[in-house]
Design an enzyme around this catalytic site. Structure first.
Site, PDB file in Angstrom:
ATOM      1  CD  GLU A 165       4.644  -0.367   9.088  1.00  0.00           C
ATOM      2  OE1 GLU A 165       3.514  -0.139   8.590  1.00  0.00           O
ATOM      3  OE2 GLU A 165       5.025  -1.514   9.380  1.00  0.00           O
ATOM      4  CG  HIS A 184       2.231  -0.568   4.325  1.00  0.00           C
ATOM      5  ND1 HIS A 184       1.649  -1.545   3.537  1.00  0.00           N
ATOM      6  CD2 HIS A 184       3.018  -1.232   5.217  1.00  0.00           C
ATOM      7  CE1 HIS A 184       2.060  -2.731   3.931  1.00  0.00           C
ATOM      8  NE2 HIS A 184       2.899  -2.577   4.948  1.00  0.00           N
TER       9      HIS A 184
END
EC number: 3.4.11.-
Length: 930
Positions: free
Chosen positions: A337, A340
């Site tokens: 994550e 990202h």
């Protein structure tokens, strides 16, 4: 003439049909996509949610306002079209760049398309190109009870909190917006909240003011330029830990249980800062917040600056969820994550048809960048198991799709949803790894830094990525890069390379698309441009992953090498490239000997895993007989590494599900022999020398040995269970131990597990205990009563029942009889005939004999009328069982011919060892007699 006329009419019709189809597709594309004559620049959003009972009829609604600053890309634009869904628009006002009123737009003039969620606002005076305007909306919305858009959740059933999941196209349910990824803008938020709560947004909190109604309003900094789906906000009562720049926001019950998550987050941000040479703070958002919630549709969501997660994935309960496997999951998820923020937030795919650009890189880096931070997990090696092997099956069927689809083919919500396949993650990352290895790490890393720098706050398409790869591609590669990239992103599937030695003393390569079922309608003619890496016994260099040459798709065959000089050859070093390899018989025999040699001839463990996975897959589809495959797998008797055993255990699961009870005995003999060395090497108990992969491997080894009633394994499991509960079993070993001890253990062990289950409050631990209790072979009736009683929630009962027969083959028929004999009561307990049909059909999927199939048919004939329309589920299960029996007849015969011969040979070898002893005894007897 009649024939000519008929052909003419046919071709005219064909052309009209084809042209019409194109027109329909273009119309549909235009219908769903927004025009680019108006572009947004800035959103100023205000949200006031109502969550409490005291809010009366407004509970679970929210008031909203948004000022959207925008500009026209053309002159004479007379309407503004954007998205909204599930919102009631109250006011619309248009202002000029100085904030002066241009016009109030009557609600009656608005035009709305439910299908496309398009809201069109007509304006009296056309907009002037490149001038700034602000359109203001006042509206009401709903706080939903599903897990999309703006929705609610609770920990105690009383106190609700609000959160958002706006990915993919649900930002339009939170505020009117231009809800397409390439229509980026900056965002500013203010949130009115109850005084007991706090609110969170993508950016740092600026200030808080007190409202006249006893609420507070929080004002947040402006965000970087980003896509609408990345907006997130949360209102609730949470515990905040961390620093000024990094905050971890969780329910108070997780206090002091998230130390690893905080450590990983800080290390990951620093690692990406260094790797990308573009620090997180420099991209436009100075704060990183991670927020765990108990109700979320995904493991994590990469909202820029406010990443949302399922809370239990970030917390580690002592002696319950603090094992290495749990920690690895947290480490990988957090680093994914965080990636990202660069790959997805700063640089966002142009359109959903290129979704893999967002997911392939975080999936790749969660293995390889994480390996640099936490090498103990060996995620660089595990990549092949976790990503490539995990996606091969899907990518071998008619249900696959290319990574890149034409934009016009991805328009509707369902078409957009179709791109959210594991292919974007697993195959995308495998493709990236293939390219990285072909380029070499230094070149690849440079290319990726340039890609991020050139596309910061932009929306690239694949060609923008490929441009950077081409710029840094090493010299000397004889390959058409455009063809290479398009083959792997615009075509579905992947190839299998056949290799054989030919009379000229050369190796010959051929390729074909690999399919699990060549008759499923897939295009079997596809060819690919394939990087070729290999080594032989003379080189044994498994580290050189840059290709020696490329197998271009235009070539039907390719010759290379000197087969007469080599004892063996291995293709696809460390399974760097995304394909399977089929060795013709002579080469496979040579490799079998190489695998059987000391230290497996120094063949890399990833290549050993590659071979195991390929061969078992070929057996599953009949490309190679199980007799040949299991003869090769005898090498496993000397294998102790985790990577090759992983695909072996997965294959054993498939095979064992199709075995009859008598066949399980023969299969067990084989397992005992090939598992004996790895079992001896690892031992039953953990020790300080264990690597993490050793721990994973031991769990599997013990699980399989005890499943097949290995006497020592079961005895140790029962003994260890009875003496270890007070001192706590290692978290990673708990389920393996509990299952093994319960399978053949006395009632006291089963009872101890039920008591642990009743006392346990942690869901994940209760699930673990329930799976272990399902391993019992002697107390099936007791456990069935336990499941169907009040101890287990109704929605958890089907899975609990499945554990009774999936882990212990001897239980399949008894469980079936117990359930079908009382099917009317079962329906009441499960809450419907559909659920009941699904449970019974799932058990039938484990049937392995014609007698069992006949029994199933008789049940349906006698009781099927009770199920109403759900009887179709049972009828379909008959087809499944018939298909399974046919598969067994077709494929398993050779396996048991091999096992019979092998066991016979072992018996003769055993007898041979007794001959000298028997002769000595006879000599002594004769001497005594005479």
């Amino acid at each position: 003439m009649e024939l000519v006329s008929a052909l003419r009419q046919f071709f005219i019709g064909f052309l009209l049909f084809s042209f019409g189809d194109i027109v329909i597709k273009l119309t549909t594309a235009q219908h769903y996509r927004l025009s680019t004559d108006i572009l947004p620049d800035f959103y100023d959003i205000a949200i006031k949610p109502y969550l409490q009972e005291g809010d009366g009829t407004k509970q679970f609604t929210f008031d909203g306002e948004v000022n959207i600053t925008l500009h026209a890309e053309e002159n004479n634009v007379s309407k503004i079209t954007l998205h909204k869904a599930q919102l009631e628009i109250l006011y619309v006002i248009l202002y000029d760049s100085n904030g002066h009123l241009i016009e109030r737009i009557s609600i009656d003039r608005l035009q709305y398309e439910e299908l496309t969620n398009k809201l069109t606002v007509p304006v009296t005076s056309p907009l002037v190109m490149n001038q700034k305007y602000t359109i203001y909306f006042k509206y009401n919305g709903y706080i939903r009870n599903d897990m999309a858009g703006v929705y609610r959740a609770t920990y105690d059933g009383i106190n609700w909190y609000l959160l958002t999941q706006l990915h993919r196209i649900d930002a339009r349910t939170a505020f009117p917006c231009f809800d397409e990824p390439q229509l980026k803008a900056t965002f500013q938020m203010r949130i009115s909240r109850p005084k007991e709560y706090q609110s969170y947004f993508n950016t740092r909190l600026l200030r808080t003011t007190s409202d006249s109604d006893g609420r507070y309003t929080d004002y947040f900094e402006k965000s970087p330029r980003m896509s609408t789906y990345g907006v997130a906000f949360v209102v609730g009562d949470f515990l905040v830990e961390g620093s000024n720049d990094f905050k971890l926001i969780m329910h108070p019950k997780f206090k002091n249980k998230t130390n690893l998550t905080q450590e990983v987050a800080v290390k990951a941000i620093a690692a990406y800062d260094a790797y990308t040479q573009m620090s997180y703070k420099s991209m436009g958002n100075e704060i990183m917040q991670m927020l765990g919630v108990n109700r979320f549709p995904h493991s994590g969501m990469e909202n820029w600056g406010l990443i949302l997660y399922k809370d239990y994935l970030l917390a580690h309960e002592p002696h319950a969820t603090d094992g290495w496997a749990n920690k690895e999951r947290t480490v990988g998820l957090v680093t994914h994550e965080v990636a990202h923020m660069w790959f997805g937030d700063s640089v966002t795919h142009k359109w959903w048809s290129y979704f893999w650009l967002n997911e392939a890189f975080p999936t790749y880096y969660q293995h390889f960048l994480t390996h640099e931070i936490y090498p103990e997990y060996e995620l660089d090696k595990q990549f092949v198991l976790n990503e490539m092997h995990a996606i091969f099956d899907l990518d071998s069927t008619i249900n696959t799709q290319p990574l890149t689809s034409p934009e016009e083919s991805i328009q509707t919500p369902s078409e957009i949803g179709s791109k959210f396949s594991n292919l974007a993650y697993n195959k995308g990352a495998s493709f990236v790894r293939m390219i990285a290895n072909a380029m070499g790490k230094e070149n690849f890393d440079k290319a990726m830094r340039e890609y991020l720098k050139d596309n910061h706050l932009k929306n690239p398409a694949p060609e923008d990525l490929f441009k950077q790869w081409k710029q840094f591609w090493p010299a000397g590669h004889q390959v058409d890069l455009n063809q290479l990239f398009s083959d792997w992103t615009e075509q579905p599937g992947f190839p299998m390379i056949r290799i054989k030695a030919i009379n000229s003393g050369r190796y010959l390569l051929e390729q074909q698309r690999f399919l699990l079922d060549a008759q499923d309608g897939s295009d079997t003619t596809l060819k690919y441009t394939i990087p070729i890496t290999y080594t032989t016994n003379r080189e044994r260099n498994f580290e050189q992953l840059t290709p020696k040459f490329y197998f271009n798709k235009s070539m039907t065959q390719l010759e290379f090498g000197d087969s007469n000089a080599d004892e063996w050859i291995i293709l696809n070093l460390q399974q760097s490239n995304y394909h399977r390899v089929f060795y013709e018989t002579a080469l496979l025999d040579k490799l079998r000997k190489a695998f059987m040699a000391p230290k497996h001839s120094d063949i890399h463990e990833i290549n050993r895993a590659h071979m195991v996975d390929d061969l078992f897959t070929y057996g599953r589809i009949g490309l190679l007989g199980y007799d040949c495959i299991f003869e090769f797998m005898e090498y496993l008797a000397e294998e102790t590494a985790y990577l090759p055993w992983h695909p072996a255990f997965r294959a054993f699961e498939t095979i064992s599900q199709r075995l009859t009870l008598s066949e399980h005995g023969k299969f067990g003999e084989f397992l005992f022999e090939i598992l004996s060395k790895v079992y001896e090497h690892l031992g039953f108990h953990t020790n300080l020398k264990d690597s993490i992969l050793d721990i994973y491997n031991r769990n599997k080894v013990i699980t399989w040995l005890c499943k097949y009633h290995h006497r020592e394994c079961n005895q140790k499991a029962q003994s260890y269970f009875q003496t270890s509960l007070a001192t706590n079993v290692a978290t990673d070993f708990q389920e393996s131990l509990y299952c093994a001890a319960c399978r053949e253990g006395q009632y006291e062990i089963y009872l101890a597990l039920t008591n642990l289950y009743k006392a346990e409050t942690l869901d994940s631990q209760r699930e673990k205990l329930m799976r272990a209790m399902g391993c019992t072979q002697h107390f099936v009736g007791n456990h069935l009563d336990f499941i169907l009683g009040d101890n287990v929630k109704q929605e958890e009962k089907p899975e609990a029942l499945a554990n009774l027969y999936t882990q212990t083959p001897e239980n399949v028929e008894p469980v079936y009889h117990l359930l079908t004999d009382s099917v009317e009561q079962l329906e009441i307990i499960l809450g419907g005939w559909s659920s009941t049909a699904n449970v019974i059909s799932d058990i039938a999927n484990y049937f392995t004999t014609q007698d069992q199939l006949d029994m199933h048919k008789q049940f349906i004939a006698a009781k099927g009328h009770l199920f109403g329309s759900s009887v179709s589920i049972l009828e379909n299960s008959i087809k499944t069982v018939e298909k399974n029996l046919l598969w067994s007849q077709k494929h398993l015969g050779k396996l048991f011919e091999y096992l019979d011969q092998r066991n016979g040979a072992i018996s003769l070898r055993g007898l041979g060892s007794l001959v000298p002893l028997l002769l000595a005894v006879m000599v002594k007897l004769l001497f005594f007699i005479f």
